[in-house]
Each structure stands twice: as C-alpha cells, then as structure tokens.
Design an enzyme around this catalytic site. Structure first.
Site, PDB file in Angstrom:
ATOM      1  N   ARG A 244       2.621  -4.633 -18.975  1.00  0.00           N
ATOM      2  CA  ARG A 244       3.453  -4.619 -17.779  1.00  0.00           C
ATOM      3  C   ARG A 244       4.020  -6.193 -18.630  1.00  0.00           C
ATOM      4  O   ARG A 244       4.174  -6.730 -19.611  1.00  0.00           O
ATOM      5  CB  ARG A 244       1.775  -5.325 -17.960  1.00  0.00           C
ATOM      6  CG  ARG A 244       0.185  -4.696 -18.340  1.00  0.00           C
ATOM      7  CD  ARG A 244       0.522  -4.256 -16.811  1.00  0.00           C
ATOM      8  NE  ARG A 244      -0.790  -2.771 -16.642  1.00  0.00           N
ATOM      9  CZ  ARG A 244       0.229  -1.823 -15.776  1.00  0.00           C
ATOM     10  NH1 ARG A 244       1.379  -1.484 -16.075  1.00  0.00           N
ATOM     11  NH2 ARG A 244      -1.000  -0.426 -15.849  1.00  0.00           N
TER      12      ARG A 244
ATOM     13  N   HIS B 270       0.528   0.978   7.139  1.00  0.00           N
ATOM     14  CA  HIS B 270      -0.644   0.933   6.551  1.00  0.00           C
ATOM     15  C   HIS B 270      -1.612   0.908   5.766  1.00  0.00           C
ATOM     16  O   HIS B 270      -2.812   0.262   5.513  1.00  0.00           O
ATOM     17  CB  HIS B 270       0.618   0.386   5.574  1.00  0.00           C
ATOM     18  CG  HIS B 270       1.461   0.506   4.190  1.00  0.00           C
ATOM     19  ND1 HIS B 270       1.981   1.355   4.359  1.00  0.00           N
ATOM     20  CD2 HIS B 270       2.709  -0.568   4.570  1.00  0.00           C
ATOM     21  CE1 HIS B 270       3.516   1.532   4.064  1.00  0.00           C
ATOM     22  NE2 HIS B 270       3.627   0.022   4.654  1.00  0.00           N
TER      23      HIS B 270
ATOM     24  N   ARG C  58       0.549   0.394  -0.943  1.00  0.00           N
ATOM     25  CA  ARG C  58       0.678   1.867  -2.101  1.00  0.00           C
ATOM     26  C   ARG C  58      -0.214   2.607  -2.078  1.00  0.00           C
ATOM     27  O   ARG C  58       0.376   3.171  -3.155  1.00  0.00           O
ATOM     28  CB  ARG C  58       0.753   0.511  -3.200  1.00  0.00           C
ATOM     29  CG  ARG C  58       2.540   0.678  -3.598  1.00  0.00           C
ATOM     30  CD  ARG C  58       2.509  -0.897  -3.732  1.00  0.00           C
ATOM     31  NE  ARG C  58       3.675  -0.968  -4.585  1.00  0.00           N
ATOM     32  CZ  ARG C  58       3.777  -2.637  -5.556  1.00  0.00           C
ATOM     33  NH1 ARG C  58       3.086  -3.142  -5.151  1.00  0.00           N
ATOM     34  NH2 ARG C  58       4.976  -1.749  -6.696  1.00  0.00           N
TER      35      ARG C  58
ATOM     36  N   LYS D 120     -13.101  -6.530 -11.156  1.00  0.00           N
ATOM     37  CA  LYS D 120     -11.949  -6.206  -9.878  1.00  0.00           C
ATOM     38  C   LYS D 120     -12.794  -5.710  -8.817  1.00  0.00           C
ATOM     39  O   LYS D 120     -12.095  -4.928  -7.662  1.00  0.00           O
ATOM     40  CB  LYS D 120     -11.140  -5.717 -10.297  1.00  0.00           C
ATOM     41  CG  LYS D 120     -10.259  -6.280 -11.258  1.00  0.00           C
ATOM     42  CD  LYS D 120      -8.576  -6.511 -11.697  1.00  0.00           C
ATOM     43  CE  LYS D 120      -8.140  -6.934 -13.024  1.00  0.00           C
ATOM     44  NZ  LYS D 120      -7.880  -6.244 -13.789  1.00  0.00           N
TER      45      LYS D 120
ATOM     46  N   PRO E 162      -4.879  -8.524  -5.977  1.00  0.00           N
ATOM     47  CA  PRO E 162      -5.833  -9.471  -6.276  1.00  0.00           C
ATOM     48  C   PRO E 162      -6.412  -8.944  -7.847  1.00  0.00           C
ATOM     49  O   PRO E 162      -7.043  -8.266  -8.381  1.00  0.00           O
ATOM     50  CB  PRO E 162      -6.711  -8.257  -5.468  1.00  0.00           C
ATOM     51  CG  PRO E 162      -6.225  -8.073  -4.705  1.00  0.00           C
ATOM     52  CD  PRO E 162      -5.194  -7.088  -5.282  1.00  0.00           C
ATOM     53  N   GLU E 163      -7.047  -9.648  -8.628  1.00  0.00           N
ATOM     54  CA  GLU E 163      -7.405  -9.700  -9.634  1.00  0.00           C
ATOM     55  C   GLU E 163      -9.256 -10.846  -9.074  1.00  0.00           C
ATOM     56  O   GLU E 163      -9.147 -11.449  -8.065  1.00  0.00           O
ATOM     57  CB  GLU E 163      -7.733 -11.092 -10.280  1.00  0.00           C
ATOM     58  CG  GLU E 163      -5.613 -10.667 -11.030  1.00  0.00           C
ATOM     59  CD  GLU E 163      -4.748 -11.251 -11.971  1.00  0.00           C
ATOM     60  OE1 GLU E 163      -5.658 -12.011 -12.890  1.00  0.00           O
ATOM     61  OE2 GLU E 163      -4.324 -11.687 -11.869  1.00  0.00           O
TER      62      GLU E 163
END
Length: 265
Positions: A254, A87, A105, A55, A2-3
């Site tokens: 990146r 999760h 994660r 964010k 998500p941005e």
DNA sequence: CCCGTGCCCTGGCGGC
DNA sequence: TGCCGCCAGGGCACGG
C-alpha cells in the site's frame, strides 16, 4: 475509496431511500456479483433497516441480511432515467423507484446470510470492533502481539475495523508515529493517541459527509468532498506542521505517505 | 499462527 | 495519435 465514514454516509442514503420498501425485482448484469439463487431470494423481501460494521453495509431484510462491501469504487444511486450508466451491475427495483449499484472495477461484493449467521460467518465474523467501541486495553494487547508495521495493523480489519489507506496515513500522522514502527514497539500512551486519533479523524470525516480522492457519490447531491488531509496524497508537498516535504513509501503493497521529520520510529 | 505477496478489475497516465 | 505497461487498492487465498 469508501472507508468507515463514507460507508456510514452511503448507509444513511439507503436508509432514507429504501427503508421499509419491498424489493420488487433485482436485475443482475454481472453474475459474479450476485448469483441467481441469491437474486431470487431477494425478491419480495422488505428492507427492515440498514446498518454498518467497519466498511460493510448490512441491509436487513425480512428473512436475510444482505452484506454489501463497496471496496474501492462501488456506489449506489437513485435512477433518474432509464438508460444505464457504464458499470451499472445491479438494479434493485422498488414500487416506484430504482436503486442501482455501480462499480467501475467490479471489486465490490454481496453476501446473503441467514439472520443468525450474519455475524458468525465470513466476512463479518472476521471484523473487529470499530475505533468507537474497541477497548483500549484490548487494542494495546493486539498491538503488542504484532510484529507488523503500524500502518498494516490499522488496515487489518481483524484488529480494528473501518480504517482504510487514506485514514491510516492520517492517523499515523496524528499520533506522530512512523508508519513502519512495529506494533510490539508501541507504548501505551502511543496506543492511546492512535485510538484517540482514529476516533477524531473518522468522526470529523463523518461530519463532513465523507472524504475520497475519486468521485464518490451515494446520491448525486454529493459528489466531491473537500479534503483537508495532512499527509495522504501529499508526496513532495510541504508538511503542514514542519514544512519538510512529505515522503512516500510502500508498506504491505500500500502506498503510504508520511513526514520523516514529524513521525519518528 | 503470522506476515508478505499476488490476484481480482478497469481507467488513467507516462513513455515511446 | 495510439498502443503498451503499469499503477491504484480491500480482502482473501496461499506460501514461507
């Protein structure tokens, strides 16, 4: 991952589902995410409103603000059944519904702040203005002070907030600037183009309801969004403008996609 | 101060 | 088929 656009979509979802509701209980399956003392403070708090900055999602409660960051894979969903999904790490229980936080994660974070310390302490004290509100002169001054590559600058939330790895590549392409070009080498017209591109690209994504490469869902009506990316993830595919193959390099660790031909240094 | 690197964490994939 | 190693990435601690 998500941005800013996806975060706004998630916030809208939460606003719709839980605004004005009271947190009856919080169940934490991964204590590193929410400490027991924080968990206890959340109970009986009312959700007054939900906002975003960059964010970050800011859940405004009666006495505190809960700051949620989804990082790469965090998502909220409305529980439809008793069984937990793999999760699921946190459950927020309301009078007659349950919102669950799921994060493969476990990178997502929660910070509970007193109201008057929300924006003056980390993490939000380090977050710059979003492309929509940042002043072009302020932005250009910061660029000129930086020896870092444009790509890294766009990802730096202290300089400009809300841009992540995908949109950073798209913005560099929009401005036709090589992602390795240093901030201090940029001209004012280039800075203007970068800011214009940031606003246009993020706005378009917000309208679409967000974009992501993984199955991003704030509620399960929304699963996969259609992507119309110009460069990100398009390694060795033809540039949509000049047909030359898209290149891929690492910048600041990146993965970065760009067109060697369209984006000059 | 500024910038680059490694860490957190798990699933998916390539290689053998 | 199965296992191992590596990669993905946002933000932060740390080191040069």
């Amino acid at each position: 991952m998500p941005e800013l656009p996806e975060v706004r979509v998630v916030a809208a979802f939460l606003r719709q589902e839980i605004k004005n509701q009271i947190i009856k209980d919080v169940i934490v399956y991964y204590p590193k995410m929410i400490a027991e003392e924080v968990r206890l403070k959340l109970i009986n708090q009312k959700i007054k409103d939900i906002k975003t900055l960059g964010k970050y999602i800011i859940i405004e409660l009666t006495d505190y603000n809960l700051i949620s960051h989804l990082r790469m894979e965090g998502k909220y969903y409305l529980a439809k059944q008793k069984e937990l999904s793999k999760h699921d790490h946190v459950i927020f229980r309301f009078k007659n519904k349950e919102i669950r936080y799921n994060d493969t994660r476990k990178f997502g974070t929660f910070d509970l702040k007193k109201k008057n310390q929300t924006y003056t302490t980390k993490p939000l004290s380090l977050v710059a203005q979003e492309p929509f509100t940042i002043n072009i002169d302020t932005f250009y001054e910061r660029l000129l002070k930086s020896g870092a590559p444009l790509k890294s600058i766009l990802l730096n939330q202290k300089i400009i907030a809300g841009i992540g790895n995908i949109y950073a590549d798209e913005i560099c392409f929009y401005a036709r600037i090589h992602p390795l070009k240093k901030g201090k080498e940029l001209t004012k017209p280039e800075a203007e183009k970068i800011l214009k591109g940031s606003k246009e690209i993020l706005t378009a994504a917000i309208k679409k309801g967000g974009t992501t490469l993984h199955s991003f869902s704030s509620n399960d009506k929304v699963g996969w969004f259609s992507l119309d990316l110009m460069v990100h993830g398009r390694y060795e595919k033809p540039c949509k403008i000049c047909k030359q193959n898209i290149n891929k390099i690492k910048i600041g660790g990146r993965t970065t996609y760009f067109c060697d031909n369209c984006q000059k240094r």
